[in-house]
Design an enzyme around this catalytic site. Structure first.
Site, PDB file in Angstrom:
ATOM      1  N   SER A   1       1.085  -1.172   0.076  1.00 35.37           N
ATOM      2  CA  SER A   1      -0.076   0.029   0.072  1.00 35.37           C
ATOM      3  C   SER A   1       0.784   1.159  -0.100  1.00 35.37           C
ATOM      4  CB  SER A   1      -0.886   0.040   1.305  1.00 35.37           C
ATOM      5  OG  SER A   1      -2.064   0.779   1.053  1.00 35.37           O
TER       6      SER A   1
ATOM      7  N   ASP B   1      -8.705  -5.212  -6.176  1.00 35.97           N
ATOM      8  CA  ASP B   1      -8.404  -4.261  -5.078  1.00 35.97           C
ATOM      9  C   ASP B   1      -9.396  -2.949  -5.340  1.00 35.97           C
ATOM     10  OD1 ASP B   1      -7.174  -2.229  -3.291  1.00 35.97           O
ATOM     11  OD2 ASP B   1      -5.184  -2.678  -3.860  1.00 35.97           O
TER      12      ASP B   1
ATOM     13  N   HIS C   1      -7.187  -5.607  -1.938  1.00 36.78           N
ATOM     14  CA  HIS C   1      -5.944  -5.068  -1.631  1.00 36.78           C
ATOM     15  C   HIS C   1      -5.206  -5.770  -0.491  1.00 36.78           C
ATOM     16  CE1 HIS C   1      -3.834  -1.233  -0.832  1.00 36.78           C
ATOM     17  NE2 HIS C   1      -3.926  -1.328   0.332  1.00 36.78           N
TER      18      HIS C   1
END
Length: 166
Positions: free
Chosen positions: A33, A108, A140
């Site tokens: 991320s 995601d 994600h």
């Protein structure tokens, strides 16, 4: 975002490389991320510092990320488009010199897969070679029962293959 952080990542690498038990020419960087974003920014804006990097589910353009999150840190695109270009790894794709593995879950809904796809295309346009891994049924977290061990195995294998060279 990403500019000062990349300098800090370089400082951390230099500290580690100075330790007598660390092989300074074979240090890697990875993250997920925002950490994936930082990995991309560091490799692309500070080429040659790290030998390899792995970016998982990374933002590559803050214009396509959650407006409420981005606005608090960068403002609005209409007010300062330059800062959005300066903080986008896509802007620095031509700088890739190191080994890079991009990983993303196609489903995601936090950091959209389009971010990785756009960086991939810019790297291709600049004649850069890299590795990629996608997870077609994952979001994600890449957290499905079979995907989670696979993604960490992929990261470990990548760093073993890249950093364990003579």
């Amino acid at each position: 975002m990403g500019l000062i952080d990349a300098d800090e990542a370089v400082s951390a690498k230099n500290y580690l490389a100075a330790l007598p038990y660390v092989r300074g020419d074979r240090v890697g960087i990875w993250g997920w991320s925002y950490g994936g974003y930082l990995t991309c920014m560091t490799l692309l804006t500070k080429p040659g510092v790290f030998y390899a990097g792995c970016a998982v589910a990374s933002v590559t353009d803050w214009k396509s990320y959650n407006e409420w999150y981005t606005r608090r840190r960068l403002g609005l695109v209409k007010d300062d488009p330059k800062i959005f270009e300066q903080t986008s790894p896509i802007s620095y794709a031509a700088g890739l010199q190191d080994n890079l593995l991009l990983i993303h879950g196609i489903l995601d809904n936090n950091v959209l897969f389009q971010d990785t796809a756009r960086l991939i295309q810019r790297l291709i346009d600049n004649g850069k070679y890299f590795d990629e891994m996608t997870y077609p049924r994952d979001d994600h977290s890449i957290g499905k029962e079979t995907s989670r061990p696979h993604v960490f195995g992929r990261i470990m294998r990548y760093f073993y293959d890249q950093l364990n060279k003579p």
